[in-house]
Design a protein around this motif. Structure first.
Motif, PDB file in Angstrom:
ATOM      1  N   LYS A  28     -95.304  19.726 -28.348  1.00 44.14           N
ATOM      2  CA  LYS A  28     -94.213  19.057 -27.643  1.00 44.14           C
ATOM      3  C   LYS A  28     -93.039  18.735 -28.569  1.00 44.14           C
ATOM      4  O   LYS A  28     -91.925  18.499 -28.106  1.00 44.14           O
ATOM      5  CB  LYS A  28     -94.720  17.755 -27.008  1.00 44.14           C
ATOM      6  CG  LYS A  28     -95.563  17.950 -25.751  1.00 44.14           C
ATOM      7  CD  LYS A  28     -95.973  16.608 -25.179  1.00 44.14           C
ATOM      8  CE  LYS A  28     -96.573  16.728 -23.790  1.00 44.14           C
ATOM      9  NZ  LYS A  28     -97.849  17.450 -23.786  1.00 44.14           N
ATOM     10  N   SER A  81    -110.808  28.978 -19.298  1.00 44.33           N
ATOM     11  CA  SER A  81    -109.479  29.073 -19.900  1.00 44.33           C
ATOM     12  C   SER A  81    -109.059  30.520 -20.096  1.00 44.33           C
ATOM     13  O   SER A  81    -107.870  30.839 -20.039  1.00 44.33           O
ATOM     14  CB  SER A  81    -109.444  28.329 -21.245  1.00 44.33           C
ATOM     15  OG  SER A  81    -110.423  28.854 -22.123  1.00 44.33           O
ATOM     16  N   ASP A 111     -96.036  24.826 -23.980  1.00 45.93           N
ATOM     17  CA  ASP A 111     -96.945  23.706 -23.755  1.00 45.93           C
ATOM     18  C   ASP A 111     -96.859  23.232 -22.306  1.00 45.93           C
ATOM     19  O   ASP A 111     -97.878  22.927 -21.675  1.00 45.93           O
ATOM     20  CB  ASP A 111     -96.587  22.558 -24.699  1.00 45.93           C
ATOM     21  CG  ASP A 111     -97.460  21.331 -24.480  1.00 45.93           C
ATOM     22  OD1 ASP A 111     -98.594  21.326 -24.985  1.00 45.93           O
ATOM     23  OD2 ASP A 111     -97.011  20.386 -23.797  1.00 45.93           O
ATOM     24  N   LYS A 112     -95.646  23.222 -21.780  1.00 45.43           N
ATOM     25  CA  LYS A 112     -95.458  22.796 -20.386  1.00 45.43           C
ATOM     26  C   LYS A 112     -96.077  23.788 -19.420  1.00 45.43           C
ATOM     27  O   LYS A 112     -96.662  23.405 -18.403  1.00 45.43           O
ATOM     28  CB  LYS A 112     -93.956  22.639 -20.106  1.00 45.43           C
ATOM     29  CG  LYS A 112     -93.650  21.938 -18.789  1.00 45.43           C
ATOM     30  CD  LYS A 112     -92.160  21.692 -18.638  1.00 45.43           C
ATOM     31  CE  LYS A 112     -91.850  20.970 -17.328  1.00 45.43           C
ATOM     32  NZ  LYS A 112     -90.392  20.719 -17.170  1.00 45.43           N
ATOM     33  N   SER A 113     -95.963  25.088 -19.734  1.00 44.89           N
ATOM     34  CA  SER A 113     -96.521  26.106 -18.842  1.00 44.89           C
ATOM     35  C   SER A 113     -98.051  26.101 -18.863  1.00 44.89           C
ATOM     36  O   SER A 113     -98.695  26.432 -17.871  1.00 44.89           O
ATOM     37  CB  SER A 113     -96.012  27.494 -19.240  1.00 44.89           C
ATOM     38  OG  SER A 113     -96.533  27.887 -20.499  1.00 44.89           O
ATOM     39  N   SER A 115     -99.722  23.465 -19.064  1.00 42.76           N
ATOM     40  CA  SER A 115    -100.056  22.298 -18.262  1.00 42.76           C
ATOM     41  C   SER A 115    -101.252  21.547 -18.846  1.00 42.76           C
ATOM     42  O   SER A 115    -101.247  21.159 -20.008  1.00 42.76           O
ATOM     43  CB  SER A 115    -100.321  22.733 -16.820  1.00 42.76           C
ATOM     44  OG  SER A 115    -100.529  21.643 -15.971  1.00 42.76           O
ATOM     45  N   VAL A 116    -102.295  21.357 -18.033  1.00 42.94           N
ATOM     46  CA  VAL A 116    -103.429  20.531 -18.444  1.00 42.94           C
ATOM     47  C   VAL A 116    -104.396  21.271 -19.354  1.00 42.94           C
ATOM     48  O   VAL A 116    -105.309  20.652 -19.909  1.00 42.94           O
ATOM     49  CB  VAL A 116    -104.205  20.024 -17.212  1.00 42.94           C
ATOM     50  CG1 VAL A 116    -103.310  19.166 -16.346  1.00 42.94           C
ATOM     51  CG2 VAL A 116    -104.775  21.181 -16.407  1.00 42.94           C
ATOM     52  N   TYR A 117    -104.229  22.568 -19.528  1.00 41.18           N
ATOM     53  CA  TYR A 117    -105.256  23.353 -20.237  1.00 41.18           C
ATOM     54  C   TYR A 117    -105.358  22.998 -21.720  1.00 41.18           C
ATOM     55  O   TYR A 117    -106.431  23.112 -22.304  1.00 41.18           O
ATOM     56  CB  TYR A 117    -105.002  24.847 -20.051  1.00 41.18           C
ATOM     57  CG  TYR A 117    -105.143  25.267 -18.606  1.00 41.18           C
ATOM     58  CD1 TYR A 117    -106.390  25.292 -17.997  1.00 41.18           C
ATOM     59  CD2 TYR A 117    -104.019  25.595 -17.837  1.00 41.18           C
ATOM     60  CE1 TYR A 117    -106.525  25.639 -16.663  1.00 41.18           C
ATOM     61  CE2 TYR A 117    -104.153  25.945 -16.506  1.00 41.18           C
ATOM     62  CZ  TYR A 117    -105.402  25.970 -15.921  1.00 41.18           C
ATOM     63  OH  TYR A 117    -105.530  26.306 -14.604  1.00 41.18           O
ATOM     64  N   ASP A 167    -101.393  18.842 -29.190  1.00 37.39           N
ATOM     65  CA  ASP A 167    -100.510  18.733 -28.025  1.00 37.39           C
ATOM     66  C   ASP A 167     -99.168  18.115 -28.410  1.00 37.39           C
ATOM     67  O   ASP A 167     -98.109  18.585 -27.981  1.00 37.39           O
ATOM     68  CB  ASP A 167    -101.194  17.890 -26.949  1.00 37.39           C
ATOM     69  CG  ASP A 167    -100.409  17.879 -25.647  1.00 37.39           C
ATOM     70  OD1 ASP A 167     -99.960  18.964 -25.214  1.00 37.39           O
ATOM     71  OD2 ASP A 167    -100.235  16.800 -25.055  1.00 37.39           O
TER      72      ASP A 167
END
Length: 207
Positions: free
Chosen positions: A88, A27, A97-99, A101-103, A84
């Protein structure tokens, strides 16, 4: 008080999870292109690690040994989901949060979180476990922010999205270094930070 002070300071300095234990490397390479993302990730891991350690410490005597890992994963997953959903819920943090992504979701697999539960929370009282989790998150986050500072500054000429390099320098021929925003440079920079840390602390050097 002395023991609590050691619990707080050790993960930040002499026992930093990244520079000493070499945990959470993935990360630190993936989310450090910008300071905003690194800061959100650092806060998220700190909150998840602290609260997960706190909760697992409270229920440690009621968890059967054969299912303790499953219980820990459930607790960590719950904390990750809450963080999370919180990100959001607000317009200011939704884009970050969108940038990421899955992290954010992959915090559940972060070795630091599970490691502190296993190594500390299951054998100590709730308050020290909470402090240990938070301190490890701060230690992790401080390295993320250092890496992100140099990557965003040298790679984009900005800090937290604000332009800091004068236009006069660009007019004189200065250009942003595209290599800096690539993961390989993050690994090189991280290696330099580890080298500096171990050079300053002689106890970390191998005999």
């Amino acid at each position: 008080m002395g023991k609590l002070k050691e619990t707080i300071l050790t993960p930040i300095l002499k026992g930093n999870p990244i520079t000493v234990l070499v945990l959470g490397i993935c990360s630190s390479l993936a989310v450090t292109v910008e300071l905003k993302g690194a800061l959100v990730m650092a806060l998220s891991v700190t909150i998840v690690t602290g609260l997960s350690s706190f909760i697992c410490s409270i229920i440690r005597n009621t968890i059967p040994n054969r299912v303790r890992i499953i219980v820990q994963l459930v607790v960590v997953a719950l904390m990750v989901i809450l963080v999370d959903q919180f990100l959001k819920a607000f317009e200011a943090t939704y884009a970050i949060d969108k940038s990421l992504s899955v992290y954010i979701g992959l915090i559940i697999t972060n070795c630091i979180v599970m490691g502190r539960i296993e190594a500390y929370a299951l054998g100590n009282k709730p308050l020290p476990s909470l402090l240990d989790g938070l301190a490890n998150g701060v230690g992790y986050g401080s390295i993320l922010l250092i890496v992100a500072f140099f990557r965003e500054l040298l790679g984009s000429g900005t800090l937290f999205g604000f332009k800091v390099i004068p236009q006069a320098l660009y007019d004189a021929g200065y250009v942003n270094n595209g290599l800096v925003i690539l993961p390989p440079f993050a690994l090189i920079l991280l290696g330099c930070i580890i080298w500096v840390h171990r050079s300053l602390d002689k106890t970390l050097q191998e005999k």
